[in-house]
Motif scaffolding. Sequence first.
Motif, mmCIF file in Angstrom:
data_model
loop_
_atom_site.group_PDB
_atom_site.id
_atom_site.type_symbol
_atom_site.label_atom_id
_atom_site.label_comp_id
_atom_site.label_asym_id
_atom_site.label_seq_id
_atom_site.Cartn_x
_atom_site.Cartn_y
_atom_site.Cartn_z
ATOM 1 N N ARG A 88 0.814 -1.224 0.000
ATOM 2 C CA ARG A 88 0.000 0.000 0.000
ATOM 3 C C ARG A 88 0.852 1.281 0.000
ATOM 4 O O ARG A 88 0.328 2.380 0.192
ATOM 5 N N TRP A 133 -7.695 0.968 -4.380
ATOM 6 C CA TRP A 133 -6.841 1.696 -3.429
ATOM 7 C C TRP A 133 -7.141 3.197 -3.414
ATOM 8 O O TRP A 133 -6.582 3.936 -2.611
ATOM 9 N N TRP A 139 -6.343 0.493 2.939
ATOM 10 C CA TRP A 139 -6.907 -0.782 2.482
ATOM 11 C C TRP A 139 -7.843 -1.315 3.554
ATOM 12 O O TRP A 139 -7.562 -1.214 4.744
ATOM 13 N N ASP A 178 -10.393 -7.108 3.015
ATOM 14 C CA ASP A 178 -10.364 -7.210 1.558
ATOM 15 C C ASP A 178 -9.379 -8.304 1.159
ATOM 16 O O ASP A 178 -8.170 -8.150 1.278
ATOM 17 N N ARG A 238 -6.751 -7.354 -1.732
ATOM 18 C CA ARG A 238 -5.771 -6.291 -1.619
ATOM 19 C C ARG A 238 -4.392 -6.850 -1.942
ATOM 20 O O ARG A 238 -4.105 -7.999 -1.642
#
Length: 857
Positions: free
Chosen positions: A119, A451, A463, A467, A470
């Motif tokens: 991320r 995202w 995130w 999920d 992800r």
Amino acid sequence: MKRLLLTTISCGIFLSATGFGQIRPGYDRGVSGLGQMLKRLNTSASVLMIGAHPDDEDTALLSYLARGESARTAYLSLTRGDGGQNILGTELGESLGVIRTEELIQARKLDGAEQYFTRAYDYGFSKTLAEAKEKWDEKIILCDAVRVIREFRPLVVVSQFSGTPTDGHGQHQYAGYISPLAVKAAADASQCKSSGDAWEVRKFYLRHRGAGEPRLRINTGRYDSILGRSYFEIAMEARSQHRSQEQGVVELRGEQTSSLNLAGSEAKETGIFDGLDTSVAGFAKNSKNTEKPVIDALAKIADAASKASREFDYRNPEKILPHFVNGYAETVGASVATTGSAPRAFFDRKAGEFAAAIKLAAGIQIDALTDRETVVPGDSFPVTVKVFVGAKGVAKKISAKVAAPESWTVANLEPPKETPNQGFFRRETGDFASYFNIGVPAEAALTQPYWLDEPRDGDLFRWREDDKQRSLPFHREMPFALVEVDVLGVVVTFSQAVEYRYADDTRGEIRRFIDVVPMASVELDQPLLIVPTSDKPQTRKLVMSVTNLSNKALNGTVALNITSEKAWAYGASSRTFDLKKIGEKSTVDFDVTIPAKTKPGSYSITGQAMIGDGLGSTTMDTIAYPHMQTHRIYRRAVTNVKVLDLKVAPVKIGYVSGSGDRVPEAIRQMGLAIELLSEKQLASGNLSMFDVIVVGIRASEVRPDFAADNQRLLEFVRGGGTLIVQYQRPVYSQQGLMPYPAQITNARVTDENASIRMLLPEHPLMNFPNKITDADFIGWVQERNLYNFSTMDEKYIGLLESHDAGEPENKGGLVIADVGKGKYVYASYSFFRQLPAGVGGAYRLFANILSLPKAKK
């Protein structure tokens, strides 16, 4: 049976996840694709490569491992390259990250690997590991990487970087730093507990860089007769998909090498899997799952794959279908029976591979097509599923249904009447066809990259922890067809995403996925308004557009919502709109009056459209390029108003556009006339009509005419004009395009808050028409400057000095020189970022540079 079906569905979706791209290479089709699949069926090899950005990967090694060693291969990029620059268009930041994510998908489609992300947001070029650690929470990124390792379960991990200053870029150092930590943590069940079951990586490699002899050299230039190319050639085609970064390269033939060093060992090796059992049966030992049911199932799967390989005849590929069908049945059964996550995932993967092999050997092709690319909540759309079977007689029974997101509806439709070559259901003879109508609920979420669903937390995307998708490039929640085919007595389930297929007049067949979009897009034509302070009221024009995105007529009223301490008045050319069909647009002109003596500061104007009982204030931005899938992202229909203490002299400006150039609009915001210079004007036009000519960033790379006609520009300066050149890369100095010798390197100041020292505070450029002070360098974004002069002739005068902590002085970011009767300015301060971001001090400084012809000597 439910478990069996779910396993098969997951396999089908996973196998196609990497291939969601515009590119459809021939390597994975027909007997060539079947030959590769046979090799993959007979191995349990797997490799994960880790880097920081799109383009950090060793594409040649990925191609060799995926297509040469037939290993499951993936690249984990910590970022999506959001902080880079865009040679294709004006997208920067998150929008650029979408483009580069797509470019990675296209590259992986060619080299055969898969793609994952953490991320981390690419905040721009950095020089130190310390800065990267400050920006990216180590615990979060560590567990993101651990999650990918535990889900992908690689036997081998390759780190592209060492975690030391030799990596250069601070984000590269971070990737090299985090990789061994993630490998170690992935095997420790007490760490990152929510990131899946522990997995032990068997070998960890570092890419060999610099001096010394590597302990492993891999010839990625080896020719593959099945593919008809070398792995390196394929890799360079994949590399060239990084088009926003100008990564196009020549597809070299002959020996090419990738060099690696095994961590903790000095021994020479001949291959990356030396010492590992990469057979199908070897999975049991490598995953520490030696229970008899697992070993028995692996033996049966290996037997089916081995028999298929031995009996393969490219002239009669359907001959080995019985082995594929047996392997598929055994693998799905083993997946249902097993309890451990690692063997279940392995069996699921092999079931998908056997299904893909059956599809290739039987010549099964599936289309799930609709008549549109976008749909709005509350609407419905038709889907036709058709199956074509090349090997006649092997498919006894075919059925289909459509799986859609929760709360969507799916209804069967009667076959259409015969309408050859007309409309959506044009005649296309197949072995099976089924028709459906898909209903989209009124509360359906809009389709955009997952995202971007929520604002970032600093330099980390948000995130949802629940999920399960992800770390994938994009979510795979679009509707898809599930086709069951009875192949030699075994029902095999295939999945196929619903697509919109159309013919482009110049490019041929194009396929796009279905996106849920709002009923209407509301947009204000100017995301930013720059307004100088004034003792009198000032009026600015804003144009609001309302675009119908639905198949129904829309009508309503429009208004503005202005956030300000004082009331701002506005008038509209019309308050209503009436849109009859999809794609139709209505525009409304607003005259907004900023009151006298409005204080410097930031204000906002939001566009609103009332449609029935609903209020629309969302702008849909479409990101579309020929080499990628189309994506849509959303923002509020807002104009940010910056009231600044800003003055500018009346000068006439010619502009040589550069890469992704948004500076011309910023100049217009200052109230100055600007003319974009065409190739013809630059070559033979009257340049003396301009007071100033400004050159956009990287024009020396994207405007060949700029280099060709450079002498005309220098003559313009000698005759009394002012030439302002924004940052160029080293090719500019290598071609000798500046008036006096200078050298451009990668010298830059990456700290946007680095101190600035005015070297000549009394110089007109620092005083006219705006008095530049330290306050003008507060609030800059991402960086100070880039590609500065590192050495320069004494005729150049440096006006500003800035440098990153611990580095020597750098006076080459803003320099000026007298050339004949005129002035030459090289300005590598990042105005291309600051001006669109509305940084007030950058506007004031740039206004002074533009006003230079009117400054007193």
